[in-house]
Structure formats: C-alpha cells, structure tokens
Design a protein around this motif. Structure first.
Motif, PDB file in Angstrom:
ATOM      1  N   ARG A   1       0.739  -1.184   0.075  1.00 40.32           N
ATOM      2  CA  ARG A   1       0.074   0.123  -0.240  1.00 40.32           C
ATOM      3  C   ARG A   1       1.040   1.055   0.036  1.00 40.32           C
TER       4      ARG A   1
ATOM      5  N   ALA B   1       1.031   5.266   0.521  1.00 42.11           N
ATOM      6  CA  ALA B   1       0.300   6.809   1.057  1.00 42.11           C
ATOM      7  C   ALA B   1       1.283   7.860   0.627  1.00 42.11           C
TER       8      ALA B   1
ATOM      9  N   PRO C   1      -5.006  -2.052   8.735  1.00 42.84           N
ATOM     10  CA  PRO C   1      -5.619  -0.840   7.979  1.00 42.84           C
ATOM     11  C   PRO C   1      -5.661   0.289   8.737  1.00 42.84           C
ATOM     12  N   TYR C   2      -6.083   1.300   8.571  1.00 45.61           N
ATOM     13  CA  TYR C   2      -6.121   2.812   9.151  1.00 45.61           C
ATOM     14  C   TYR C   2      -7.451   2.675   9.873  1.00 45.61           C
TER      15      TYR C   2
ATOM     16  N   CYS D   1      -9.357   5.117   9.861  1.00 48.06           N
ATOM     17  CA  CYS D   1     -10.094   5.653   8.622  1.00 48.06           C
ATOM     18  C   CYS D   1      -9.162   6.042   7.423  1.00 48.06           C
ATOM     19  N   ASP D   2      -9.584   5.861   6.289  1.00 49.22           N
ATOM     20  CA  ASP D   2      -9.081   6.003   5.086  1.00 49.22           C
ATOM     21  C   ASP D   2      -9.079   7.266   4.494  1.00 49.22           C
ATOM     22  N   LYS D   3      -9.837   8.133   5.119  1.00 47.29           N
ATOM     23  CA  LYS D   3      -9.845   9.728   4.710  1.00 47.29           C
ATOM     24  C   LYS D   3      -8.532  10.119   5.129  1.00 47.29           C
TER      25      LYS D   3
ATOM     26  N   LEU E   1      -4.469   7.561  10.488  1.00 48.99           N
ATOM     27  CA  LEU E   1      -4.685   8.126   9.349  1.00 48.99           C
ATOM     28  C   LEU E   1      -3.895   8.312   8.169  1.00 48.99           C
ATOM     29  N   PRO E   2      -4.201   8.159   6.963  1.00 52.21           N
ATOM     30  CA  PRO E   2      -3.250   8.499   6.160  1.00 52.21           C
ATOM     31  C   PRO E   2      -2.994   9.916   5.877  1.00 52.21           C
TER      32      PRO E   2
END
Length: 371
Positions: free
Chosen positions: A38, A40, A179-180, A182-184, A216-217
């Motif tokens: 992944r 970012a 995973p984050y 949240c992906d926002k 988060l990203p």
C-alpha cells in the motif's frame, strides 16, 4: 518532447519490468506499486502510477516552483507486512544530494519503521548510499530468522524517485498492512517546514511523525519557499477525494501581510466549494531566530498571525463552525532558536517532534479520534 511523454519514457523501465523478480542470491524483488503493498502520500498514484505529489497533467497552470517540487516525494510511504528474515531496497533517484543545511539521508534517503503486529511502529534503519549517486541499494534489516513485521518505509523529502523495489527472501510472504482507523486523508499544505526541511531523515518530518501518532493516511503538500496560497494549488487540493482534515500551514512563504490577507479567504473558499463540512485548521508560522533580534520581522509575523486569527474568527461568526486557528508561535517552546532549528527557521528533529506533539491533540479532536 512533451512533459507527459518525457515522464513516461523516463519511467519505461519501471512500467515494463515485471512486478516480481528473483536474483541469484535468493532475493525476491517486488514493486510496491502492486498489491499487497500500500502506497500512501501520493493522491494521484492510482491514476498515474508515478511517485509525485500533484498530478503530472493538472489541468491548471501551476507555479513553476510548485510543479518542480511536486516531484519531491515528501510524505510518501510504502506499507506492508512480511515474514522475511531480511529486507532490502533498491532505488533510482531523479538527482543527487545537494543541500548544505540538510543531511543526504533526509534529502535523498529512505528510512524504515517496523512493529510486531498490534504494536507501535519503531524506527529501525536508514538506507545507506553515496551522496553523489542517483541509484543505490541497501539492506534495511537482517534478522537471521523469519519474523512477521509490519513495515513502513518513508520516501525522501527533497528528491524525486524514479524507481523503488523492495527485496525479501524468495520464500517470504508479503501481505497487506494493518488498516487505518479511517481511510480519509489528512492533507497538510505549507512551506519547507511542512515538506521536511531540515529533518535528519524522512521519518522525522512532522507530517510523518504525526502519521505514527494518528492512524490515518497523511498527504504532505509542503512546497519549499513556494507555499504561497495560490488558487490553482487550492483547486488541486480540493480534488483530493474525501479528506478528513485540511491543515493550512503556509504563512512563512507569504511575505507582506496583504498577501496572506488576500490569499487565505480565496484558498479556503475554493476548498469549501468542494468540501463544505471538512474541518480546516489554519496554523500560523513557528517562531524564527530573527524574531528575537529584529523588531520589524517580529511585527511582520505578528501582523500575519493576527490576520489569520481574525479571518478564522470572522468566518466562524458567519456560520463556518468547521474552521479553526492554532497559534504556531508557541509550538517550539521558549528556546526555539537554540534547540529546535538548524538555521534559525528550519526545524531540527527535536523541533519537528515538538510541532507534531503540539498538533496531535488538535488534529485528533478535529478528526474525531480520542487521544
């Protein structure tokens, strides 16, 4: 030759190469552009497949310096999980280390953070290379046995990256990272301080530090000397899908007070047209050593800070409850010039850590995460 065609030709070796190869010493080389890796920090990478912070064909006329600096890979990260007993990296850069006030590792290097699944990331190593070279390979770790680790590799802060390959044991498994929450993404727009000048290595730029504190990203859109709040840049930032938060930290490049008085309302309005309810955090400039000795410099900074604060207050009074102001003059503490800067204005690693620690609770509150 057009810019787009030239860029494609430069990247042909990467595009044409297989996503996985094995060399004669049992190292499997993999492209992080392919799953399960992944990436970012590059909002347009899914469409363009290149390590660039803004689109290569933006559809607006970008300032030349911003367009050039967008090739610098500040904030980019490679994330994955592997049980390999060793981890290697192979890199082709766009240029060499050349900055007098920043380490070659910070400008052109990759650094590596690891964690056992479920534990916090910790710094492990930085790739070693010759500062005059544009291509290098190095071993980031070697355990001697299989260990399952979550890995984050940070891209260079002040250099472009043409190719990067990740090397693991031939029989190793490579899987998706955790995973984050949240992906926002949290999108930070600003100056050389945002970009990472002058961190000793990539992981110490304050957006990268925050990425280890907040799950988060992050997107680092700091442009050294060129974060001036142009509307063309605001339009591109507004194109980033589904942001969690905007941080506007660009005062330091704006010069006269009337410049930020003119640019900030336009910049915010362009963001609001696309994202009316996304929180916006306006952060004023950190203090510089000149503020101690030159009254005119201190008054200039105070005037710009006052303009930002008053604009945020007026917008909130007009009904925009999702815009906020944070006074950056307090972020580094009282001994800011002595302890926290390289040259009186660009932070050391200590300075970046203090910025991140001060921003963390404000950001967590705005994105709805508990500290």
């Amino acid at each position: 030759m057009s810019r787009e065609l030239k860029r494609k030709n430069e990247l042909d070796p990467l595009v044409a190469a297989p996503v996985e190869t094995v060399d004669d010493v049992g190292v499997k080389w993999m492209s992080p552009l392919s799953p399960p890796f992944r990436i970012a920090g590059f909002p347009w990478i899914g469409k363009e497949g290149i390590y660039r912070r803004l689109p290569s064909n933006p559809g607006v006329r970008l300032p030349r310096a911003v367009d050039t600096l967008a090739d610098c890979t500040a904030g980019g990260q490679i994330r994955f999980r592997t049980d390999s007993s060793r981890l290697l990296i192979k890199v082709r850069l766009a240029g060499t280390a050349s900055m007098y006030h920043m380490t070659a590792a910070g400008q052109c290097g990759f650094d590596c953070y690891v964690a056992e699944p479920g534990k916090p990331l910790r710094y492990l190593s930085t790739a070693r290379f010759h500062r005059d070279g544009m291509a290098y390979s190095d071993q980031l770790y070697k355990w001697g046995d299989k260990r399952t680790m979550d890995v984050v590799i940070n891209f260079p802060l002040y250099q472009g990256v043409k190719e990067v390959w990740i090397g693991v044991d031939e029989a190793a498994s490579v899987g998706e990272p955790p995973p984050y929450a949240c992906d926002k993404p949290i999108v930070i727009y600003g100056t050389s301080v945002t970009q990472g000048g002058c961190a000793s290595r990539p992981g110490m730029a304050y957006p990268n530090i925050l990425s280890r504190m907040i799950p988060l990203p992050f997107v680092n859109l700091g442009f050294s000397g060129s974060g001036k709040g142009e509307p063309e840049v605001a339009k591109l930032i507004a194109d980033i899908e589904d942001p969690a938060l905007y941080v506007l930290d660009y005062e330091g490049n704006t010069g006269a007070p009337e410049n930020i008085a003119g640019s900030l309302p336009v910049f915010v309005q362009l963001l609001r047209e696309r994202h009316p309810n996304v929180p916006i955090l306006v952060v004023s400039r950190i203090r510089n050593s000149v503020d101690l000795f030159y009254e005119d410099k201190r008054e200039l900074s105070e005037a710009r800070r006052r303009i930002q604060r008053e604009y945020v207050m007026s917008r909130r009074a007009g009904g925009d409850s999702q815009i906020h102001f944070l006074d950056g003059s307090a972020l580094l503490g009282e001994e800011y010039a002595e302890e926290c800067t390289v040259d009186g204005k660009h932070p050391t690693d200590l300075g970046f850590m203090r910025i991140a620690q001060a921003l963390k609770p404000a950001i967590e509150k705005l994105v709805g995460l508990k500290s």
